[in-house]
Design an enzyme around this catalytic site. Sequence first.
Site, PDB file in Angstrom:
ATOM      1  N   ASN A  45       0.832  -1.215   0.000  1.00 40.65           N
ATOM      2  CA  ASN A  45       0.000   0.000   0.000  1.00 40.65           C
ATOM      3  C   ASN A  45       0.862   1.258   0.000  1.00 40.65           C
ATOM      4  O   ASN A  45       0.338   2.365   0.051  1.00 40.65           O
ATOM      5  CB  ASN A  45      -0.900   0.024   1.243  1.00 40.65           C
ATOM      6  CG  ASN A  45      -1.968  -1.047   1.189  1.00 40.65           C
ATOM      7  OD1 ASN A  45      -2.401  -1.441   0.117  1.00 40.65           O
ATOM      8  ND2 ASN A  45      -2.383  -1.527   2.348  1.00 40.65           N
ATOM      9  N   HIS A 131     -14.759  -0.370   5.358  1.00 40.18           N
ATOM     10  CA  HIS A 131     -13.658  -1.058   6.049  1.00 40.18           C
ATOM     11  C   HIS A 131     -14.048  -1.500   7.468  1.00 40.18           C
ATOM     12  O   HIS A 131     -14.864  -0.858   8.130  1.00 40.18           O
ATOM     13  CB  HIS A 131     -12.465  -0.095   6.127  1.00 40.18           C
ATOM     14  CG  HIS A 131     -11.213  -0.739   6.606  1.00 40.18           C
ATOM     15  ND1 HIS A 131     -10.752  -0.598   7.891  1.00 40.18           N
ATOM     16  CD2 HIS A 131     -10.326  -1.544   5.973  1.00 40.18           C
ATOM     17  CE1 HIS A 131      -9.614  -1.276   8.024  1.00 40.18           C
ATOM     18  NE2 HIS A 131      -9.338  -1.861   6.868  1.00 40.18           N
ATOM     19  N   GLU A 201     -15.903   4.804   2.229  1.00 39.05           N
ATOM     20  CA  GLU A 201     -14.507   5.030   1.817  1.00 39.05           C
ATOM     21  C   GLU A 201     -14.573   5.822   0.517  1.00 39.05           C
ATOM     22  O   GLU A 201     -15.548   5.689  -0.229  1.00 39.05           O
ATOM     23  CB  GLU A 201     -13.798   3.691   1.554  1.00 39.05           C
ATOM     24  CG  GLU A 201     -13.666   2.839   2.789  1.00 39.05           C
ATOM     25  CD  GLU A 201     -13.078   1.450   2.504  1.00 39.05           C
ATOM     26  OE1 GLU A 201     -12.141   1.336   1.703  1.00 39.05           O
ATOM     27  OE2 GLU A 201     -13.563   0.488   3.105  1.00 39.05           O
ATOM     28  N   SER A 205     -10.934  -0.227  -0.486  1.00 37.46           N
ATOM     29  CA  SER A 205      -9.638  -0.877  -0.315  1.00 37.46           C
ATOM     30  C   SER A 205      -9.508  -2.190  -1.068  1.00 37.46           C
ATOM     31  O   SER A 205      -8.411  -2.556  -1.483  1.00 37.46           O
ATOM     32  CB  SER A 205      -9.367  -1.111   1.167  1.00 37.46           C
ATOM     33  OG  SER A 205     -10.377  -1.927   1.729  1.00 37.46           O
ATOM     34  N   ASP A 230     -13.603   7.974   4.513  1.00 31.40           N
ATOM     35  CA  ASP A 230     -12.308   7.359   4.815  1.00 31.40           C
ATOM     36  C   ASP A 230     -11.464   7.418   3.537  1.00 31.40           C
ATOM     37  O   ASP A 230     -11.771   6.758   2.545  1.00 31.40           O
ATOM     38  CB  ASP A 230     -12.558   5.913   5.265  1.00 31.40           C
ATOM     39  CG  ASP A 230     -11.277   5.157   5.572  1.00 31.40           C
ATOM     40  OD1 ASP A 230     -10.226   5.495   5.007  1.00 31.40           O
ATOM     41  OD2 ASP A 230     -11.344   4.191   6.357  1.00 31.40           O
ATOM     42  N   HIS A 233      -7.132   5.058   1.033  1.00 29.10           N
ATOM     43  CA  HIS A 233      -6.489   4.665  -0.225  1.00 29.10           C
ATOM     44  C   HIS A 233      -6.488   5.774  -1.277  1.00 29.10           C
ATOM     45  O   HIS A 233      -5.934   5.595  -2.361  1.00 29.10           O
ATOM     46  CB  HIS A 233      -7.139   3.384  -0.767  1.00 29.10           C
ATOM     47  CG  HIS A 233      -6.935   2.237   0.169  1.00 29.10           C
ATOM     48  ND1 HIS A 233      -5.820   1.430   0.115  1.00 29.10           N
ATOM     49  CD2 HIS A 233      -7.657   1.821   1.235  1.00 29.10           C
ATOM     50  CE1 HIS A 233      -5.886   0.543   1.105  1.00 29.10           C
ATOM     51  NE2 HIS A 233      -6.984   0.760   1.793  1.00 29.10           N
ATOM     52  N   LYS A 264      -0.201   4.251   4.150  1.00 22.86           N
ATOM     53  CA  LYS A 264      -0.305   3.749   2.783  1.00 22.86           C
ATOM     54  C   LYS A 264       0.559   4.653   1.894  1.00 22.86           C
ATOM     55  O   LYS A 264       1.769   4.583   1.993  1.00 22.86           O
ATOM     56  CB  LYS A 264      -1.770   3.623   2.407  1.00 22.86           C
ATOM     57  CG  LYS A 264      -2.482   2.701   3.432  1.00 22.86           C
ATOM     58  CD  LYS A 264      -3.871   2.354   3.091  1.00 22.86           C
ATOM     59  CE  LYS A 264      -4.649   1.768   4.265  1.00 22.86           C
ATOM     60  NZ  LYS A 264      -4.029   0.674   4.993  1.00 22.86           N
TER      61      LYS A 264
HETATM   62  C1  LIG Z   1     -10.089   1.858   4.208  1.00 21.85           C
HETATM   63  C2  LIG Z   1      -9.213   1.711   5.405  1.00 21.85           C
HETATM   64  N1  LIG Z   1      -9.501   2.414   6.506  1.00 21.85           N
HETATM   65  C3  LIG Z   1      -8.750   2.321   7.621  1.00 21.85           C
HETATM   66  C4  LIG Z   1      -7.657   1.494   7.662  1.00 21.85           C
HETATM   67  C5  LIG Z   1      -6.879   1.382   8.934  1.00 21.85           C
HETATM   68  O1  LIG Z   1      -5.718   2.136   8.853  1.00 21.85           O
HETATM   69  P1  LIG Z   1      -4.438   1.772   9.728  1.00 21.85           P
HETATM   70  O2  LIG Z   1      -3.728   0.669   9.010  1.00 21.85           O
HETATM   71  O3  LIG Z   1      -3.670   3.038   9.798  1.00 21.85           O
HETATM   72  O4  LIG Z   1      -4.946   1.333  11.067  1.00 21.85           O
HETATM   73  C6  LIG Z   1      -7.298   0.768   6.535  1.00 21.85           C
HETATM   74  C7  LIG Z   1      -6.087  -0.087   6.551  1.00 21.85           C
HETATM   75  O5  LIG Z   1      -6.082  -1.238   6.380  1.00 21.85           O
HETATM   76  C8  LIG Z   1      -8.099   0.851   5.372  1.00 21.85           C
HETATM   77  O6  LIG Z   1      -7.831   0.143   4.281  1.00 21.85           O
END
Ligand SMILES: Cc1ncc(COP(=O)(O)O)c(C=O)c1O
Length: 411
Positions: A45, A131, A201, A205, A230, A233, A264
């Site tokens: 990522n 997510h 999101e 992801s 969110d 990505h 990421k």
């Molecule tokens: C869409 C999404 N939100 C939140 C997260 C969580 O982020 P972090 O890895 O910083 O805890 C991720 C990571 O996997 C993600 O893909």
Amino acid sequence: MALPDLCAALGALERDHARRRLRPLEQSGPVLRLGGRELVNFSSNDYLDLAREPEVVEGARRALERWGAGAGSSRLITGNTTLTEELEAELAAWKGCEAALVFSSGYLANLALLGAFAGPGTPVFADRLAHASLIDGMLLSKAPWSRFRHNDVSHLAEQLASRKTTGALIATESVFSMEGDLAPLPQLASRKTTGALIATESVFSMEGDLAPLPQLASLAAASGAWLLVDEAHATGVFGEAGEGLTPGLPVGRENLLAMGTFGKALGNSGAYFCGTRVQRDWLVNTARSFIFTTALPPSVLGGTLAAVRYLRKHPGLGRALLDRSAALKTSLERRGVPMVPSASQILSVFCGANEKALSLAAHLEAKGYLAVAIRPPTVEPGKARVRLSLTRGITEEQAVGLVDAVASFPF
Ligand SMILES: Cc1ncc(COP(=O)(O)O)c(C=O)c1O
């Protein structure tokens, strides 16, 4: 669960091709080393390979030398530094917001946002593919919740229209009798009137497709709901200088809650919230996953600050990656590879069964490419896939090699 039951449960995961195992890398980056072999890394990522960018490493190193290895405590104790606030000011300017707040991870940021802005009187409407951290935040918040069909704005509108008017009563003193402090009345007042929170999101992801953000924003504005986006990505990749997809959305700034991660495309670790000063203040005062955890290490703050500055100094890096990703997707499709529809740097090869995804991943690994199989519960049952992500450090030749390797799999 007793030990024999745990072993039996792990055995059941094994039989379903759903057991996960950790594998230690001997070297990371666009070409990594695993089990003594070099593999081209299509599972990172770190989309822009900023984790190894000299200016980013230098930013982390300088912060480490000036501030030491660890933060020493949570932000509200002695873990808040001028470096933290410098990063927050940079993030706010980058995202075009009034204020930003740094969290120790994206997972914790989403728990914080759902907990602070949703609750028993404020229902949550989350995209079906949102997510796990958004879902866990929703469940922890104790808010009534529902999930709308993936990217289906009409389904969301129906759900919003049929929601019960869940009035909530918030009781407080304006000046507390024992503490002598003041209640955050403006924040409490805005909390009472919002009435719903929509969670999505911006770039999904696992699908790699984009949320219909302008439509979601208009719906949020029309229904007085908060829109939580969110940008994990999208951050670093979308927007002229990687600022993501939330700037300029047609929703009042009081109704928009944007978050993204540093782990990421920014090549570091941690996360941000961007919004208004009042929202930030509300989080600082109420978000348990902000209050009760040690602040990020200075090196991570310094590295992230350098990464954001790097992106602002070199606009167009994300665009170039997206163009290359679109070309890679077209090449795979031309060779008859079943692709999940995507509009980003995340490209998934659809497999369906867990076993098929595992055997495609093993096939690619044998040919020198690392691309991890993604299985439930990360995706829905029957929708296992091999997720490919292109990163800036992967050469054209390596990408062409991957296409040949995927196309030679007997789908
Ligand atoms: C869409 C999404 N939100 C939140 C997260 C969580 O982020 P972090 O890895 O910083 O805890 C991720 C990571 O996997 C993600 O893909």
